[in-house]
Design a protein around this motif. Structure first.
Motif, PDB file in Angstrom:
ATOM      1  N   LEU A 213     -93.094  60.481  15.362  1.00 25.28           N
ATOM      2  CA  LEU A 213     -92.103  60.914  14.380  1.00 25.28           C
ATOM      3  C   LEU A 213     -92.400  62.323  13.896  1.00 25.28           C
ATOM      4  O   LEU A 213     -91.482  63.132  13.691  1.00 25.28           O
ATOM      5  CB  LEU A 213     -92.085  59.945  13.196  1.00 25.28           C
ATOM      6  N   ALA A 214     -93.675  62.649  13.735  1.00 25.70           N
ATOM      7  CA  ALA A 214     -94.058  63.982  13.245  1.00 25.70           C
ATOM      8  C   ALA A 214     -93.704  65.071  14.246  1.00 25.70           C
ATOM      9  O   ALA A 214     -93.482  66.230  13.859  1.00 25.70           O
ATOM     10  CB  ALA A 214     -95.554  64.008  12.939  1.00 25.70           C
TER      11      ALA A 214
ATOM     12  N   ARG B 230     -91.001  65.200  15.892  1.00 26.59           N
ATOM     13  CA  ARG B 230     -89.597  65.516  15.675  1.00 26.59           C
ATOM     14  C   ARG B 230     -89.343  66.068  14.278  1.00 26.59           C
ATOM     15  O   ARG B 230     -88.415  66.843  14.084  1.00 26.59           O
ATOM     16  CB  ARG B 230     -88.743  64.266  15.905  1.00 26.59           C
ATOM     17  N   ARG B 231     -90.167  65.612  13.309  1.00 23.21           N
ATOM     18  CA  ARG B 231     -89.976  66.060  11.927  1.00 23.21           C
ATOM     19  C   ARG B 231     -91.332  66.502  11.354  1.00 23.21           C
ATOM     20  O   ARG B 231     -91.965  65.804  10.573  1.00 23.21           O
ATOM     21  CB  ARG B 231     -89.393  64.932  11.096  1.00 23.21           C
TER      22      ARG B 231
ATOM     23  N   GLU C  74     -92.000  68.487   9.146  1.00 23.89           N
ATOM     24  CA  GLU C  74     -91.999  68.781   7.701  1.00 23.89           C
ATOM     25  C   GLU C  74     -92.454  67.584   6.871  1.00 23.89           C
ATOM     26  O   GLU C  74     -92.564  67.694   5.636  1.00 23.89           O
ATOM     27  CB  GLU C  74     -90.595  69.222   7.260  1.00 23.89           C
ATOM     28  N   LEU C  75     -92.711  66.420   7.509  1.00 25.65           N
ATOM     29  CA  LEU C  75     -93.179  65.223   6.809  1.00 25.65           C
ATOM     30  C   LEU C  75     -94.650  65.004   7.130  1.00 25.65           C
ATOM     31  O   LEU C  75     -94.993  64.289   8.076  1.00 25.65           O
ATOM     32  CB  LEU C  75     -92.339  63.999   7.216  1.00 25.65           C
TER      33      LEU C  75
ATOM     34  N   ASP D 271     -95.738  60.615   4.363  1.00 27.08           N
ATOM     35  CA  ASP D 271     -94.845  61.429   3.529  1.00 27.08           C
ATOM     36  C   ASP D 271     -95.579  62.040   2.336  1.00 27.08           C
ATOM     37  O   ASP D 271     -95.233  61.795   1.169  1.00 27.08           O
ATOM     38  CB  ASP D 271     -93.661  60.587   3.037  1.00 27.08           C
TER      39      ASP D 271
END
Length: 459
Positions: free
Chosen positions: A303-304, A306-307, A309-310, A369
């Protein structure tokens, strides 16, 4: 009990032969109005019963098997001989072989066909091949015999008298039904019978529904027909009662079996949930185990990507002084300590954090997060401050602390390197006096030893 279906027809055949020998009419036929069993038919029933009994005997030696197979083969050859006679219309006198000079009814056509099919089934069962075919043939014999019995019960001659020829005797059809049942139970764990005899829900349902599907309509039909013949009610009323009684009974049976299947399925789901929980959770503390933690961590890495910023981080925790607890006291005391510690870690973690026991006295927390690096400091400080100076375990007091190594997602290529760096930070925390937390950096000599260490220096 496995001998009963084959022994009873043998006894019936012996009684019939005795009746013919001593001229006792009751032994040859159950009712004076009915036809008697032919003595050659009685002999065939006896031999078939002996052959099936030998097949079910516990003394399954080669000699016994050969004897049983030989008897079954003899019946098979005799049935073929009689079948050819029926087809060609000749008269070999086979019907009077045992008692010559006496007047007998010839062997019925359907009796000859049943003998041929039954003996074929017996020979197949002895060879050990074609079990399914043998059971299908035995089932056909059973249905033909049941049809004859229903014909006798209902007074329908066409059911036991093929082509208006010589009818099959009542004791003959009863014997065939029992012999076919014996053949079916020779190999109960194979072929058709495997479904009926298994201990699962399918077997339980079949053992209830099949007898009911056979006996209930026959019984209801007989009661309705008897009432009509005695003038108790009209044909239409009797038919309606027959239909509605069958509907009621079978709806009840279906509901009962559906209820049993529902309970079985609910139990299965419960067991599957327990197994699934056991596979992903620690049995002692109830926390996620290493396998589930790694799964969540690897998923979080994907997931990181792709994103980015989290951000997220991992806390690697190890108890200080736990080995001494096991050495000085017992493993039971150690287990109690692990349970208390796991409860502390769970209370301190955020609702979005994942707490796991990796094994032994090693724990991990996945912090997802993160709003800032301060979140890591807050959780680590909360854990350290929540650990009591001494744990009370079974009236024993022992000092146990915790050291924490922290690694953040930034600049890590895989979850393996993230865990390794958290472990390295944990080692550094222990090297600096334990009871601290360390956040990993590329240069551990300048590592951030945490707010707890800074507070200790200020004091």
């Amino acid at each position: 009990m496995t001998y009963v279906p084959s022994v009873i027809p043998t006894i019936i055949g012996i009684l019939v032969l005795s009746g013919w020998y001593w001229n006792i009419e009751f032994l040859t036929k159950i009712d004076p109005k009915l036809v008697p069993m032919n003595p050659v038919t009685a002999l065939g029933v006896i031999l078939s019963g002996i052959s099936l009994t030998l097949r079910t005997t516990s003394s399954d030696t080669r000699m016994v098997r050969r004897l049983g197979c030989g008897i079954g083969t003899a019946v098979w050859l005799a049935s073929i001989f009689k079948l050819i006679e029926v087809i060609l219309g000749g008269d070999s006198g086979i019907d009077t072989w045992l008692f010559r000079g006496q007047s007998f009814l010839k062997i019925a056509r359907d009796t000859t066909i049943n003998f041929f099919m039954l003996s074929t089934s017996i020979v197949l069962l002895y060879t050990g091949r074609g079990i399914l075919a043998a059971q299908l043939i035995a089932t056909t014999v059973a249905m033909a015999s049941l049809l004859a019995l229903v014909g006798y019960s209902y007074g329908i001659r066409e059911f036991y008298d093929v082509g208006m020829a010589i009818p099959m005797a009542l004791n003959t059809s009863t014997s065939f039904l029992l012999l076919s049942a014996a053949a079916l139970f020779i190999a109960p764990d194979r072929g058709l019978m495997a479904i009926i005899t298994n201990d699962g829900p399918a077997g339980k349902m079949a053992r209830i529904l099949i007898p009911c599907a056979i006996l209930i309509p026959i019984a209801m039909g007989w009661l309705g027909l008897t009432g009509q013949r005695k003038g108790l009610f009209q044909y239409e009323f009797g038919t309606a009662i027959f239909v509605m009684s069958n509907v009621f009974v079978f709806v009840l049976l279906i509901w009962f079996n559906a209820r049993q299947l529902f309970k079985t399925d609910a139990y299965r789901r419960s067991v599957e949930d327990q197994l699934r929980h056991s596979a992903t959770h620690d049995a002692l503390t109830g926390l996620a185990n290493r396998r589930q933690f790694i799964d969540h961590l690897s998923h979080r890495f994907e997931l990181a990507k792709r994103r980015p910023e989290l951000p997220f981080g991992v806390l690697y925790l190890d108890l200080d002084g736990f080995k001494q607890v096991n050495d000085l006291f017992s493993h039971g005391v150690g287990d109690s300590l692990l349970i208390q510690v796991s409860e502390i870690f769970t209370r301190c973690a955020r609702a979005t954090d994942r707490v796991a026991r990796l094994g032994g006295d090693e724990f991990a927390i996945l912090m997802e997060d993160l709003s800032s690096i301060d979140d890591v400091h807050v959780l680590a400080d909360r854990i350290l401050s929540s650990m009591p100076r001494h744990f009370s375990l079974q009236n024993l007091s022992t000092p146990v602390g915790v050291s924490i190594g922290i690694a953040l997602y930034a600049e890590h290529e895989s979850y393996e390197t993230l865990l390794n760096d958290a472990d390295a930070a944990l080692y550094e925390a222990k090297r600096h006096g334990k009871g601290k937390y360390v956040i990993y950096s590329s240069d551990l000599s300048s590592v951030d030893n945490g707010k707890s260490e800074r507070n200790a220096e200020q004091s």
